[in-house]
Design a protein around this motif. Sequence first.
Motif, PDB file in Angstrom:
ATOM      1  N   LEU A 192      23.297   8.559  16.534  1.00 37.45           N
ATOM      2  CA  LEU A 192      22.882   7.171  16.326  1.00 37.45           C
ATOM      3  C   LEU A 192      23.961   6.416  15.602  1.00 37.45           C
ATOM      4  O   LEU A 192      24.836   7.003  14.974  1.00 37.45           O
ATOM      5  N   LEU A 251      14.083   8.310  13.263  1.00 41.83           N
ATOM      6  CA  LEU A 251      14.683   6.987  13.257  1.00 41.83           C
ATOM      7  C   LEU A 251      13.938   6.061  12.301  1.00 41.83           C
ATOM      8  O   LEU A 251      14.550   5.315  11.532  1.00 41.83           O
ATOM      9  N   VAL A 263      19.888   4.524  18.646  1.00 45.78           N
ATOM     10  CA  VAL A 263      20.129   5.848  19.195  1.00 45.78           C
ATOM     11  C   VAL A 263      21.052   5.688  20.391  1.00 45.78           C
ATOM     12  O   VAL A 263      20.745   4.959  21.329  1.00 45.78           O
TER      13      VAL A 263
END
Length: 86
Positions: free
Chosen positions: A5, A24, A37
């Motif tokens: 990412l 995330l 990502v």
Amino acid sequence: MIYFLQNGQGSIKIGKSVDICHRLTVLQISCPDILTVLAVIPTESDDHIYHDRFYKFWIRGEWFSPAQPLLNFIASIQNIRISYHT
């Protein structure tokens, strides 16, 4: 799975998670930049394989400079693009 990412400054994090969406979300809480990502490798392998492979571009922790060899590798992976917006 192994994920790659990128933050708003361009740095790339190479990490491992069983739930990329949850990971995330957790990372985004402590980062003022939008995290994106870039690619996911659905594997049980260790992320340290990729840390070692791209050690020349290491910044700190699991963060790496967006050097061309790393970007080329990411581009070679079937990309799954997910943007997290608060």
